[in-house]
Design a protein around this motif. Sequence first.
Motif, PDB file in Angstrom:
ATOM      1  N   ILE A 165      41.788 -79.858 -68.542  1.00  8.53           N
ATOM      2  CA  ILE A 165      41.895 -79.847 -69.900  1.00  8.53           C
ATOM      3  C   ILE A 165      41.172 -80.967 -70.142  1.00  8.53           C
ATOM      4  O   ILE A 165      40.207 -80.578 -71.317  1.00  8.53           O
ATOM      5  CB  ILE A 165      43.603 -80.111 -70.405  1.00  8.53           C
ATOM      6  N   LEU A 166      40.930 -81.952 -69.743  1.00 11.43           N
ATOM      7  CA  LEU A 166      40.252 -83.149 -69.991  1.00 11.43           C
ATOM      8  C   LEU A 166      38.642 -82.760 -69.909  1.00 11.43           C
ATOM      9  O   LEU A 166      37.707 -83.436 -70.846  1.00 11.43           O
ATOM     10  CB  LEU A 166      40.466 -84.341 -69.132  1.00 11.43           C
ATOM     11  N   LEU A 167      38.339 -82.097 -68.726  1.00 10.19           N
ATOM     12  CA  LEU A 167      36.925 -81.653 -68.481  1.00 10.19           C
ATOM     13  C   LEU A 167      36.339 -80.864 -69.632  1.00 10.19           C
ATOM     14  O   LEU A 167      35.183 -81.278 -70.248  1.00 10.19           O
ATOM     15  CB  LEU A 167      36.800 -80.865 -67.452  1.00 10.19           C
ATOM     16  N   GLY A 168      37.087 -80.093 -70.394  1.00  7.46           N
ATOM     17  CA  GLY A 168      36.492 -79.060 -71.197  1.00  7.46           C
ATOM     18  C   GLY A 168      36.285 -80.028 -72.665  1.00  7.46           C
ATOM     19  O   GLY A 168      35.326 -79.959 -73.211  1.00  7.46           O
ATOM     20  N   LEU A 169      37.291 -80.950 -73.023  1.00 11.51           N
ATOM     21  CA  LEU A 169      37.250 -81.847 -74.035  1.00 11.51           C
ATOM     22  C   LEU A 169      35.957 -82.873 -73.890  1.00 11.51           C
ATOM     23  O   LEU A 169      35.224 -83.253 -74.593  1.00 11.51           O
ATOM     24  CB  LEU A 169      38.361 -82.544 -73.997  1.00 11.51           C
ATOM     25  N   THR A 170      35.789 -83.111 -72.366  1.00 14.29           N
ATOM     26  CA  THR A 170      34.511 -84.007 -72.324  1.00 14.29           C
ATOM     27  C   THR A 170      33.168 -83.551 -72.663  1.00 14.29           C
ATOM     28  O   THR A 170      32.475 -83.899 -72.996  1.00 14.29           O
ATOM     29  CB  THR A 170      34.458 -84.277 -70.760  1.00 14.29           C
ATOM     30  N   VAL A 171      33.239 -82.036 -72.621  1.00 12.66           N
ATOM     31  CA  VAL A 171      32.073 -81.401 -72.974  1.00 12.66           C
ATOM     32  C   VAL A 171      31.665 -81.487 -74.358  1.00 12.66           C
ATOM     33  O   VAL A 171      30.667 -81.862 -74.963  1.00 12.66           O
ATOM     34  CB  VAL A 171      31.958 -79.934 -72.375  1.00 12.66           C
ATOM     35  N   LEU A 172      32.908 -81.335 -75.207  1.00 17.38           N
ATOM     36  CA  LEU A 172      32.739 -81.115 -76.504  1.00 17.38           C
ATOM     37  C   LEU A 172      32.720 -82.505 -77.090  1.00 17.38           C
ATOM     38  O   LEU A 172      31.836 -82.882 -78.042  1.00 17.38           O
ATOM     39  CB  LEU A 172      34.173 -80.666 -77.145  1.00 17.38           C
ATOM     40  N   CYS A 173      32.955 -83.546 -76.340  1.00 19.66           N
ATOM     41  CA  CYS A 173      33.160 -85.013 -76.691  1.00 19.66           C
ATOM     42  C   CYS A 173      31.821 -85.458 -76.712  1.00 19.66           C
ATOM     43  O   CYS A 173      31.313 -86.566 -77.396  1.00 19.66           O
ATOM     44  CB  CYS A 173      34.159 -85.799 -75.849  1.00 19.66           C
ATOM     45  N   THR A 174      30.879 -84.873 -75.803  1.00 16.37           N
ATOM     46  CA  THR A 174      29.576 -85.459 -75.556  1.00 16.37           C
ATOM     47  C   THR A 174      28.412 -84.790 -76.262  1.00 16.37           C
ATOM     48  O   THR A 174      27.222 -84.750 -76.122  1.00 16.37           O
ATOM     49  CB  THR A 174      29.103 -85.570 -73.912  1.00 16.37           C
ATOM     50  N   SER A 175      28.934 -83.677 -77.327  1.00 12.69           N
ATOM     51  CA  SER A 175      27.889 -82.923 -77.724  1.00 12.69           C
ATOM     52  C   SER A 175      28.762 -82.295 -79.128  1.00 12.69           C
ATOM     53  O   SER A 175      28.496 -81.325 -79.750  1.00 12.69           O
ATOM     54  CB  SER A 175      27.704 -81.649 -76.947  1.00 12.69           C
ATOM     55  N   PHE A 176      29.562 -83.214 -79.874  1.00 19.55           N
ATOM     56  CA  PHE A 176      29.871 -82.922 -80.890  1.00 19.55           C
ATOM     57  C   PHE A 176      29.064 -83.002 -82.031  1.00 19.55           C
ATOM     58  O   PHE A 176      28.596 -84.350 -82.213  1.00 19.55           O
ATOM     59  CB  PHE A 176      31.411 -83.866 -81.237  1.00 19.55           C
ATOM     60  N   PRO A 177      28.842 -82.308 -83.086  1.00 21.69           N
ATOM     61  CA  PRO A 177      27.851 -82.060 -84.080  1.00 21.69           C
ATOM     62  C   PRO A 177      28.435 -82.916 -85.289  1.00 21.69           C
ATOM     63  O   PRO A 177      29.503 -83.004 -85.748  1.00 21.69           O
ATOM     64  CB  PRO A 177      27.618 -80.725 -84.504  1.00 21.69           C
ATOM     65  N   ILE A 178      27.433 -83.664 -85.895  1.00 24.02           N
ATOM     66  CA  ILE A 178      27.669 -84.511 -87.024  1.00 24.02           C
ATOM     67  C   ILE A 178      27.858 -83.421 -88.265  1.00 24.02           C
ATOM     68  O   ILE A 178      28.390 -83.618 -89.326  1.00 24.02           O
ATOM     69  CB  ILE A 178      26.571 -85.593 -87.224  1.00 24.02           C
TER      70      ILE A 178
END
Length: 311
Positions: A165-178
């Motif tokens: 679960i954390l891995l998937g969130l990590t992808v989004l956390c390092t590429s979250f758009p402004i």
Amino acid sequence: MEVIVAVWFVLSVCFFLALCVHSFAAKFNRFSQSQIYNLFQDLVRYGKTKTNLQRPAFLHAFDVPKRWFIHFYTVSVIWNGLLMGFLLQAVLLGQHFPEWLTVLIRTFNGGYMQLRNGDQLSALLVQMLLWLHSLRRLVECMFISVFSDGVIHVVQYFFGLSYYILLGLTVLCTSFPIEYKGFSIEELFAQIQWNHLVGIMIFIWASIHQHMCHVILANLRKGDSGKVVNLGHSIPRGDWFELVSCPHYFAELLIYISFSVTFSGCKLTWWLVVLYVLFNQGLAAFLCHEFYFKKFKSYPKKRKAFIPFVL
């Protein structure tokens, strides 16, 4: 420091220390006989490396079957498939993430991040590769792997569920758009860089070898007819097993390196993930390596534990 960075840093340090403690205790018998050390071993060992561990009877109450590994990949396929769908909608259609997911991501990454050109494609590729990796492992657990009566600690079990679960969130956390902006397929193709191609190539190469290693391990317990004939342990041979005791763990490390390369190697968070996998899989590999040497007198002495020609 962002929460997501702190989490992976702490996990990396914890498993590095666990690896150090295990290595230290192996040289000092007095320490290795202590109850605290036995509790530590009960937490870090699983499967075959736990079979000969002398444990107090009450610790057996915390055991769950190792075959429950399949739950990790089931959760990962569902969860990361869901995140991949949200990311596809955000990148291709410009749709916002659900409010609950936005709050969750902002909690972990400390706010919005401006993406560099190419990060949209990188994020999509890594999320897809992570999902494909989980799907392959799920299929292998269901149709290829032959699980014995080995066990894992219940803490390891819940950690494993949380991990994907954390891995998937990590992808989004390092590429979250402004800001959300729909990209056409042509615009995404225009973002292709060398790191995307190299990352995918490493992923495919490592995945093929990891699959071959899992097949080799499963075949050790099958007869010529393909039916399971025993649940014991034998010396694995073939492919990367000629170099290391746990090539499937080494392949796992390469797979995570491929994710970081796909992100152009500039994401600190993903290198911390790689560092965590290095120490986590390294510890598991050393435990397996010790098991093989103790069980088989004819075990190849030139084999390393984890990384060919190195460790």
